[in-house]
Motif scaffolding. Structure first.
Motif, PDB file in Angstrom:
ATOM      1  N   PHE A  67     -54.270  13.569 -48.438  1.00 53.86           N
ATOM      2  CA  PHE A  67     -54.411  14.956 -48.867  1.00 53.86           C
ATOM      3  C   PHE A  67     -55.656  15.170 -49.713  1.00 53.86           C
ATOM      4  O   PHE A  67     -56.050  16.315 -49.957  1.00 53.86           O
ATOM      5  N   ARG A  71     -56.827  18.994 -45.511  1.00 53.54           N
ATOM      6  CA  ARG A  71     -55.747  19.921 -45.834  1.00 53.54           C
ATOM      7  C   ARG A  71     -54.687  19.880 -44.734  1.00 53.54           C
ATOM      8  O   ARG A  71     -54.997  19.994 -43.547  1.00 53.54           O
ATOM      9  N   ASP A  73     -51.349  21.681 -43.355  1.00 47.46           N
ATOM     10  CA  ASP A  73     -50.646  22.957 -43.472  1.00 47.46           C
ATOM     11  C   ASP A  73     -49.271  22.950 -42.805  1.00 47.46           C
ATOM     12  O   ASP A  73     -48.729  24.003 -42.497  1.00 47.46           O
ATOM     13  N   PRO A 122     -48.670  25.759 -47.814  1.00 48.91           N
ATOM     14  CA  PRO A 122     -49.262  24.426 -47.654  1.00 48.91           C
ATOM     15  C   PRO A 122     -49.175  23.632 -48.949  1.00 48.91           C
ATOM     16  O   PRO A 122     -48.974  24.186 -50.021  1.00 48.91           O
ATOM     17  N   PHE A 124     -50.360  22.096 -52.089  1.00 54.58           N
ATOM     18  CA  PHE A 124     -51.502  22.332 -52.969  1.00 54.58           C
ATOM     19  C   PHE A 124     -52.058  20.993 -53.462  1.00 54.58           C
ATOM     20  O   PHE A 124     -51.339  20.022 -53.660  1.00 54.58           O
ATOM     21  N   ASP A 125     -53.369  20.990 -53.674  1.00 56.20           N
ATOM     22  CA  ASP A 125     -54.031  19.760 -54.075  1.00 56.20           C
ATOM     23  C   ASP A 125     -53.482  19.205 -55.384  1.00 56.20           C
ATOM     24  O   ASP A 125     -53.371  17.994 -55.558  1.00 56.20           O
TER      25      ASP A 125
END
Length: 253
Positions: A67, A71, A73, A122, A124-125
């Motif tokens: 990740f 990205r 999703d 999605p 999130f970082d």
């Protein structure tokens, strides 16, 4: 339904595919990826998959590192043999986490949850960074070598070369795979905490066995098991009925 599996153990991926097909023959496994690198390459391209199963520990790293590079999703179900990872606190886009060996009932529950939660945000970082940090903080470094006395010498005994450890008249001894015996200075309880639980199992109060030293297991009365090692132990290694299921899961992982 098209899914992808990120898993570096062939037996584990085949077991997961078997259970998925058993639960839903319409599930199509597009690909099995066995490294962080191959997963990054896969998710860098447009895909039709709607769900991913990811083992946490891969051959070249930890799946959370994927990740950092790409990205994702779609929902992710993490699989792990280590229940110390508190993945439930990070269910933003992941559906669930499953402990190995995969239980078909738990897998079914995860798939049902996926159907219910079809629209999800999605990952999130910052959440994935949190997961990665959690693993780094909780991953324990285990002992790789013990300095032991052998006759008039000090010998570095690597844990990978230990077949089993046991208590003999109050003294802890380690038996190597080439059938040499070494006296250990520590208590068996302390040694147990220093060894990797992936490779070593506390069979009973007297014995700790190494997975690769196990030749076969016999059924014993009242649901107990007898563990046969190479080299052969002079004392019978018995696993109680209470620990038999845990032992078999460990040996099968």
């Amino acid at each position: 339904m098209k899914v992808v599996i990120v898993e570096d153990e062939l037996a584990a991926s085949e077991n997961l595919i078997f259970h998925l097909k058993s639960l839903n023959p319409d599930i199509e496994v597009i690909q099995v990826l066995d490294t962080v690198k191959s997963a990054i390459s896969f998710f860098s391209q447009p895909q039709e998959v709607v769900l991913a199963f990811m083992d946490i520990h891969l051959a070249d790293g930890i799946s959370f590192e994927i990740f950092d590079k790409v990205r994702i999703d779609i929902p992710v179900i993490f699989t792990t043999a280590y229940n110390q990872y508190a993945l439930k606190a990070f269910k933003v886009n992941s559906i669930d986490y499953l402990l190995k060996p995969i239980d078909e009932t738990e897998l079914s529950k995860a798939l049902e949850q996926f159907k219910v939660q079809s629209a999800k945000e999605p990952l999130f970082d910052d959440k994935m960074s949190g997961l990665l940090q959690l693993v780094k903080n909780q991953t324990k470094t285990y002992k790789s070598t013990y300095l032991v006395s052998h006759r008039d010498q000090l010998v570095p005994l690597k844990t990978v070369n230990i077949a089993y450890l046991y208590i003999d008249m109050g003294v802890v001894k380690a038996v190597s795979k080439d059938n040499r015996s070494f006296v250990m200075d520590d208590k068996l309880e302390d040694i147990e905490n220093e060894l990797s639980p992936d490779q070593f199992f506390r069979a009973n109060r007297q014995f700790i066995v190494q997975k690769e030293s196990i030749d076969h297991v016999n059924h014993y009365f009242n649901g107990k098991l007898i563990v046969n090692t190479v080299p052969i132990s002079k004392e019978r290694i018995v696993v109680s009925k209470a620990k038999a299921m845990e032992f078999k899961k460990w040996l099968d992982s």
